[in-house]
Structures are given as C-alpha cells and as structure tokens.
Enzyme design. Structure first.
Site, mmCIF file in Angstrom:
data_model
loop_
_atom_site.group_PDB
_atom_site.id
_atom_site.type_symbol
_atom_site.label_atom_id
_atom_site.label_comp_id
_atom_site.label_asym_id
_atom_site.label_seq_id
_atom_site.Cartn_x
_atom_site.Cartn_y
_atom_site.Cartn_z
ATOM 1 N N TYR A 159 18.116 16.929 36.035
ATOM 2 C CA TYR A 159 16.799 17.230 36.585
ATOM 3 C C TYR A 159 15.746 16.648 35.660
ATOM 4 O O TYR A 159 15.565 17.107 34.539
ATOM 5 C CB TYR A 159 16.640 18.750 36.742
ATOM 6 C CG TYR A 159 15.333 19.212 37.350
ATOM 7 C CD1 TYR A 159 14.448 18.344 37.972
ATOM 8 C CD2 TYR A 159 15.002 20.562 37.331
ATOM 9 C CE1 TYR A 159 13.261 18.787 38.532
ATOM 10 C CE2 TYR A 159 13.817 21.019 37.892
ATOM 11 C CZ TYR A 159 12.954 20.132 38.493
ATOM 12 O OH TYR A 159 11.779 20.574 39.041
ATOM 13 N N ARG A 200 6.681 18.838 33.373
ATOM 14 C CA ARG A 200 6.929 20.195 32.895
ATOM 15 C C ARG A 200 7.584 20.219 31.518
ATOM 16 O O ARG A 200 7.300 21.094 30.706
ATOM 17 C CB ARG A 200 7.833 20.956 33.883
ATOM 18 C CG ARG A 200 7.114 21.446 35.129
ATOM 19 C CD ARG A 200 8.045 22.309 35.962
ATOM 20 N NE ARG A 200 7.386 22.833 37.138
ATOM 21 C CZ ARG A 200 6.753 24.002 37.205
ATOM 22 N NH1 ARG A 200 6.682 24.777 36.146
ATOM 23 N NH2 ARG A 200 6.195 24.400 38.328
ATOM 24 N N THR A 208 11.375 26.880 41.191
ATOM 25 C CA THR A 208 10.784 27.615 42.306
ATOM 26 C C THR A 208 11.312 29.043 42.378
ATOM 27 O O THR A 208 10.629 29.946 42.873
ATOM 28 C CB THR A 208 11.058 26.880 43.632
ATOM 29 O OG1 THR A 208 10.699 25.502 43.474
ATOM 30 C CG2 THR A 208 10.260 27.470 44.773
#
Length: 295
Positions: A134, A139, A46
């Site tokens: 993560y 992605r 982000t």
C-alpha cells in the site's frame, strides 16, 4: 490474482459506547455482496484501524471473514509503523481467516529504501497469505519507488499486488512497466480509476464503494469488458461526489455520508471529528446530485 473489480475499503461502525458494532458490520457486508462488491478490505485507513486496539482489529476481521463465508475475498489491513507489531497483526489476521493482507508503508519513521525492503520482506516471510503493498505517501511521508516494487514482486512470491495511491499516474505507468505480468495494480484513488485501468490495472480499493458499490463495480467491469467509454462516463459522473468524499481527511466524509444515507454507522473516533458545517453541506448536495437519498 486476489480479485479483479471493486474492493470496498469498509468503514468500521461503532456503538454509542465506542465499541465496534458487529451487527452493523454484518449488515454492511451483506449490502456489499448484494450490490456487486468484488472484495472487502477490513481495518484499513477507512476502517479507522489507527484508532483501534489489536484485539478490536482482529475481532473485526474475524466478523467480516465469518460473515462473508468465502463468497468474496477478505483483505485485512494489518500493519503499523513498527515491523514487529506489523508481524504480529499480520499473523493474527491470517489466523482469523483473511484471504490476503494490505500492508502500508511504515509511516512517521520514514524508512530508507533498505529499511522499506526489509520491512516488507520480513512480513512476507512470516505469513503464507498474498500481500498487497500500500503506497500512500501523502499519509506516510514515504514513497515506494517503482523499481523497489519490482524487486519485492520478483523476490517475494507472496507479494503479488500494490494499492497505488500516490496520485502520480506516471509512477503507476513505471510500476506497470517493471513488475511481472501477473502482478496486480489496484487504484487507491477513486478519482482516477479509469486512467489506472488503462495502464493494465486490475481494479480499485475504494472509499467511494461504501456509498456507491454498484456503480464502482460497474465502472471497473465495463472497462475490463472493453467498454472504455462506459467506464469513463461513470468515472466522470461520480467525480464531484468523489471530491466531496475527500473534502476532509478520509474517513470523516464517507462515514458522515453513510450516516446521512441512513446506514447508522456511528461516530468517528478521536482525533477524527465531525465535519466543518460548510463542507457538510457540500457533501449533502453531492450525495443528492448523485441520486442518493439523504435521510
């Protein structure tokens, strides 16, 4: 435990000359602390880290660390698809004073299980900070299998948590079954925070929190305090807005939303660009429906 509750995956504001806007970063940090955010994640997806130089990333981390001044944890996104490069960023983030690291599965290379394990262990061995794995296969093209998460948790004392963004609640349940009791699981999907908490999760690393910090904090806090119905109510009330915040690839909608709300966080860096006009209207309407004031 690095944190419980809501960690905002903070956007990176840019000036008109395309440089990071450090004054605006400071404003955002104070806004989040005032509105109950429990931790800040710097230079993640982000935060447009993939468009930033190493120097820019470390400068942004340092700015956030200094502004927070130990009031809440600062977690630094510090990884790439190259292990040596990731090691350099991780060490740099540690030097900048970050409290923990968020380390993504290496993207594009599609490492096998042996490579994934070696990648994470190399970073864990090189730093003293706690690490949050993560997992976001949409992605990266690679999923961290639950049994590998458990292996890393048991073999590396500073791999202490995972941000789970696979969207597979059965996988989250299997991770929860296999990892040690003190290993934290954080939701990486704003549309399923409450379900993940029901499996023993400790909180969320949230895009939504950029625009609804208090509500995101309360959603988690209510669940952890035993008010499951209250948590579920907030989750469902925010569902339409969450969908709008992901109507195009993150962080395009959330950064657009912040500008619509008057935060003036600047433009997106290419290859990210302005929203499709139809999607923009949907985003505007859902912000209004959520009780937010579009300028």
């Amino acid at each position: 435990m690095i944190f419980t509750g809501s960690a905002v995956a903070l956007v990176t504001p840019f000036n008109k000359d395309n440089t990071p806007n450090f004054e605006k970063i400071k404003e955002l940090v104070e806004y989040h602390i005032a509105n109950g955010t429990d931790a800040i994640v710097a230079t993640g997806t982000t935060g447009e880290a993939s468009t930033m130089t190493d120097e820019e990333q470390l400068d942004v981390i340092k700015c956030i660390v200094d502004t927070v001044n130990k009031r809440i944890p600062v977690i630094a996104g510090a990884s790439t698809n190259d292990t040596r490069h990731s090691l350099s960023l991780a060490k740099g983030a540690q030097d900048m004073g970050a409290d923990a690291l968020l380390i993504i599965t290496p993207y594009y290379n599609k490492a096998n299980r042996t490579g994934l394990k070696a990648h994470f262990k190399a970073i864990a061995d090189a730093v003293d900070l706690p690490i949050i794995l993560y997992n976001v296969p949409s992605r990266t093209g690679v999923n961290i299998a639950p049994d590998l998460v458990a292996e890393l948790a048991n073999e590396c004392k500073n791999i202490v948590a995972i941000k789970e963004a696979s969207g597979d609640i059965a996988q989250v349940a299997e991770v929860a079954r296999l990892v040690p009791d003190d290993f934290a699981i954080y939701s990486g999907n704003d549309d399923s925070i409450t379900p993940l908490l029901s499996l023993g999760g400790s909180g969320v690393i949230s895009v939504l929190a950029n625009v609804c910090p208090r509500q995101t904090h309360d959603l988690v806090a209510k669940f952890l305090d035993g008010d499951v119905k209250g948590s579920c109510k907030i989750q469902l009330e925010l569902k339409a807005l969450i969908d709008a915040l992901f109507i195009e690839v993150n962080p395009v909608p959330v950064k657009t939303a912040l500008n619509l709300l008057g935060f003036d966080v600047g433009h997106l860096r290419l290859p990210l660009s302005e929203m499709n006009p139809k999607n923009l209207e949907i985003l505007k309407q859902e912000l209004i429906n959520a009780g937010l004031e579009v300028k």
